[in-house]
Design an enzyme around this catalytic site. Structure first.
Site, PDB file in Angstrom:
ATOM      1  N   ILE A 177       0.859  -1.187   0.000  1.00 11.28           N
ATOM      2  CA  ILE A 177       0.000   0.000   0.000  1.00 11.28           C
ATOM      3  C   ILE A 177       0.901   1.245   0.000  1.00 11.28           C
ATOM      4  O   ILE A 177       1.368   1.662  -1.057  1.00 11.28           O
ATOM      5  CB  ILE A 177      -1.005  -0.034   1.190  1.00 11.28           C
ATOM      6  CG1 ILE A 177      -1.721  -1.405   1.231  1.00 11.28           C
ATOM      7  CG2 ILE A 177      -2.021   1.092   1.044  1.00 11.28           C
ATOM      8  CD1 ILE A 177      -2.633  -1.613   2.431  1.00 11.28           C
ATOM      9  N   CYS A 178       1.207   1.784   1.168  1.00  7.32           N
ATOM     10  CA  CYS A 178       1.945   3.046   1.170  1.00  7.32           C
ATOM     11  C   CYS A 178       3.414   2.886   0.778  1.00  7.32           C
ATOM     12  O   CYS A 178       3.995   3.776   0.164  1.00  7.32           O
ATOM     13  CB  CYS A 178       1.778   3.727   2.521  1.00  7.32           C
ATOM     14  SG  CYS A 178       0.059   4.226   2.779  1.00  7.32           S
ATOM     15  N   VAL A 179       4.019   1.742   1.121  1.00  6.95           N
ATOM     16  CA  VAL A 179       5.411   1.526   0.718  1.00  6.95           C
ATOM     17  C   VAL A 179       5.490   1.408  -0.809  1.00  6.95           C
ATOM     18  O   VAL A 179       6.298   2.088  -1.455  1.00  6.95           O
ATOM     19  CB  VAL A 179       5.999   0.275   1.405  1.00  6.95           C
ATOM     20  CG1 VAL A 179       7.356  -0.095   0.811  1.00  6.95           C
ATOM     21  CG2 VAL A 179       6.118   0.506   2.912  1.00  6.95           C
ATOM     22  N   THR A 183       4.606   4.734  -2.638  1.00  4.95           N
ATOM     23  CA  THR A 183       5.654   5.742  -2.456  1.00  4.95           C
ATOM     24  C   THR A 183       6.904   5.359  -3.239  1.00  4.95           C
ATOM     25  O   THR A 183       7.504   6.201  -3.918  1.00  4.95           O
ATOM     26  CB  THR A 183       5.949   5.912  -0.959  1.00  4.95           C
ATOM     27  OG1 THR A 183       4.751   6.400  -0.327  1.00  4.95           O
ATOM     28  CG2 THR A 183       7.092   6.880  -0.726  1.00  4.95           C
TER      29      THR A 183
END
Ligand code: ZN
Length: 197
Positions: A142-144, A147
């Site tokens: 998700i965020c890793v 990003t």
């Protein structure tokens, strides 16, 4: 259904010029990493000492360390997808105590999975002449992933130490490693194989 996971190539040894490298610590916040957090990732606590060691080595070498924090308004539409989490200013939105940023270190309050979206992150990395970003934290796919992918789309070189990343399921972890390694041409490593020069 059984899915065969393509092999992920691991780079055993990666040298990082400290002046051109930023360590991005993604969303190591109470809501994700603390057992009492609202969106607890059970594999996240075991990454804390690994990330802490990496932060210490980055600081010692003079590399930039940037902490991202998921940072939502109380009525954020993301709460239709996920339980309420990381509400701006709440305990859950704080970085876990073990990884507390030093005064003066940069915190990026992120609106969505991608820490570049709607934040000054790219501006800062360009000002600092950063070329490589080491991405650790949670949640892997998700965020890793978003990003790391967003960094790669901007032509930053992405390095992902897999032992510093946590996921909700092994499938999610493998999916994230596959996308970063194959699609975004990042280097998948282990934290001990990273050397700041
Ligand atoms: Zn969120």
């Amino acid at each position: 259904m059984t899915v065969e996971v393509p092999e992920v190539q691991i780079s055993e040894h990666v040298e990082l010029p400290a002046a051109r490298t930023a360590l991005l610590v993604v969303d190591m916040q109470n809501d994700f990493v603390h057992p009492e957090g609202s969106l607890f990732v059970p594999d996240a606590p075991k990454t804390v000492p690994i990330i802490r060691n990496l932060i210490e080595r980055a600081r010692e070498a003079g590399a930039r360390v940037v902490f991202t924090q998921d940072w939502h308004q109380p009525d954020d539409p993301e709460f239709a997808i996920w339980p309420r989490h990381a509400v701006a200013g709440s305990w859950g939105a704080e970085v876990v105590a073990e990884l507390e940023p030093l005064p003066g270190e940069t915190r990026i309050h992120k609106l969505r999975y991608d820490a570049f979206y709607g934040t000054p992150l790219e501006h800062l990395l360009r000002l600092w002449r950063i070329e490589k970003v080491v991405v650790v934290g949670t949640v892997a796919n998700i965020c890793v992933l978003h990003t790391a992918g967003s960094a790669a789309l901007r032509w930053f070189e992405v390095v992902l130490p897999a032992d510093g990343v946590s996921a909700l399921t092994p499938f999610d972890m493998q999916a994230a490693l596959r996308q970063v390694g194959f699609l975004y041409h990042g280097k998948i490593t282990n934290s001990q194989g990273l050397v700041f020069t």
